[in-house]
Design an enzyme around this catalytic site. Structure first.
Site, short mmCIF file in Angstrom:
data_model
loop_
_atom_site.label_atom_id
_atom_site.label_comp_id
_atom_site.label_asym_id
_atom_site.label_seq_id
_atom_site.Cartn_x
_atom_site.Cartn_y
_atom_site.Cartn_z
N THR A 136 0.80 -1.23 0.00
CA THR A 136 0.00 0.00 0.00
C THR A 136 0.84 1.28 0.00
OG1 THR A 136 -0.20 -0.23 2.40
CG2 THR A 136 -2.04 -1.05 1.06
N GLY A 137 2.16 1.16 0.09
CA GLY A 137 3.02 2.34 -0.02
C GLY A 137 3.09 2.82 -1.46
N SER A 138 3.43 4.10 -1.66
CA SER A 138 3.38 4.67 -3.01
C SER A 138 4.38 4.01 -3.96
CB SER A 138 3.62 6.19 -2.96
OG SER A 138 4.87 6.46 -2.35
N THR A 139 5.59 3.73 -3.48
CA THR A 139 6.60 3.08 -4.35
C THR A 139 6.13 1.69 -4.75
OG1 THR A 139 8.36 4.28 -3.20
CG2 THR A 139 9.02 2.39 -4.52
N LYS A 173 -4.11 -3.42 7.02
CA LYS A 173 -4.84 -3.04 5.80
C LYS A 173 -5.49 -4.27 5.13
CE LYS A 173 -3.15 1.34 5.54
NZ LYS A 173 -2.32 2.09 4.62
N ILE A 221 14.02 -5.02 -2.05
CA ILE A 221 14.41 -3.84 -2.83
C ILE A 221 14.94 -2.73 -1.92
CG2 ILE A 221 13.60 -2.14 -4.52
CD1 ILE A 221 13.41 -5.12 -5.45
N THR A 222 14.46 -2.68 -0.70
CA THR A 222 14.73 -1.58 0.24
C THR A 222 16.22 -1.26 0.41
OG1 THR A 222 12.77 -2.31 1.44
CG2 THR A 222 14.21 -0.74 2.56
N GLU A 223 16.53 0.04 0.39
CA GLU A 223 17.90 0.51 0.66
C GLU A 223 17.96 1.09 2.08
OE1 GLU A 223 21.45 3.13 -1.46
OE2 GLU A 223 19.38 3.44 -2.10
N HIS A 240 26.81 2.95 -3.11
CA HIS A 240 26.35 1.83 -2.29
C HIS A 240 27.10 1.76 -0.97
CE1 HIS A 240 24.92 -0.50 -6.09
NE2 HIS A 240 23.97 0.27 -5.60
#
Length: 302
Positions: A17-20, A43, A96-98, A247
């Site tokens: 549900t986050g925008s990304t 949710k 995917i998260t950085e 990185h």
């Protein structure tokens, strides 16, 4: 054939549900990926982009049969999301998260030991099997089906290499972004092993960068085990020691991890390397011609 994922892979999106996540969920669905569930605690019961949302990974798996998850959860909570996916016994988690704290990833890595769940990432673009399944943030349109496997620590350099190959008429089996953090789940050797055993993959492009010793270890493994041509590129050839280059893992420390060291080791182990990103495609073509497989690699009709 392909490695890790294919058209039958059923995917859940953690943090949907986050925008990304919403943006990339739509992109993945448009590509043809089977996204069967989303997970955001609190949710459950919502539907986004036609995908049902659940409160927990366990519930999502039981209701939909999802076997792979992709994590778009913000960094402070991402490690818990990976652990939750491992607890549910998913085949693979692609994170995917950085900016996940290194200490969190050390705990995750320890937690995954002895479990069946494979982690790809974090801080990676994801995994794509051309024309079948895209999980992550890479641009789908540049990938075309063929016989070259791609494994990389860098997202954008992956896209650069794939685009060059596609422009030259050379398709790909699977492209795997292993991520740019110092502690990750899947390393070069894991992916090279999978490509070596995959009958469809005839050659491999490996993209590394400064920092750590992953490329040197992979070079040694290639020399001893690989029966297919591998070409490489190392990013960060002009990087000064002690400065992080984008990185978290791309840093030369204690005199180790320089680009020149990595390039020398790769060359010594029989891996041809491109001097600049723009030469990755032509370097692969040269290696394929030497190995007598160039014609086989031309799978894209121009």
């Amino acid at each position: 054939m392909s490695v890790f994922i294919d058209k039958n892979t059923k995917v859940m999106v953690q943090g949907i549900t986050g925008s990304t996540a919403l943006f990339h969920t739509k992109q993945m669905l448009d590509y043809g990926t089977q996204i069967v569930a989303g997970v955001t605690p609190g949710k459950g019961g919502q539907v986004v982009e036609g995908v049902p949302v659940y409160n927990t990974v366990e519930e999502a798996k039981n209701e939909t049969g999802a076997n792979v998850s992709v994590v778009y959860v913000p960094a402070p909570f991402a490690a818990d999301s990976i652990i939750e996916a491992a607890d549910a016994d998913l085949d693979m988690v692609i994170c995917i998260t950085e900016h996940i704290p290194v200490v969190d990833m050390v705990k995750v890595k320890r937690y995954l030991q002895g479990r069946k769940t494979r982690l790809v990432g974090p801080n990676c673009p994801g995994v794509i099997t051309a024309d079948e399944c895209k999980i992550g943030i890479m641009p789908g349109y540049i990938h075309k089906k063929g016989h070259v496997g791609v494994v990389s620590r860098s997202g954008t350099l992956t896209y650069e290499a794939v685009h060059q190959l596609t422009e030259e008429g050379i398709g790909q089996t699977t492209a795997v972004g292993i991520g740019g953090d110092p502690v990750n789940g899947t390393n070069f050797i894991d992916v090279l092993k999978a490509f070596n055993e995959d009958s469809e993959t005839k050659a491999v492009v490996m993209i590394g960068e400064i920092g750590g010793t992953a490329e040197e270890e992979a070079a040694q493994w290639i020399k001893e085990n690989m029966n297919k041509p591998v070409v490489g590129f190392i990013g960060g050839q002009t990087a000064p020691p002690g400065k992080r280059m984008g990185h978290a893992g791309a840093i030369i420390s204690g005199g180790k991890g320089t680009a020149s060291e990595k390039i020398k080791t790769l060359n010594d182990c029989g891996v041809e390397t491109a001097d600049t990103p723009s030469e990755i495609g032509t370097t692969l073509i040269d290696a394929a011609k030497k190995a007598g497989i160039y014609e086989e690699l031309l799978t894209i009709k121009k």
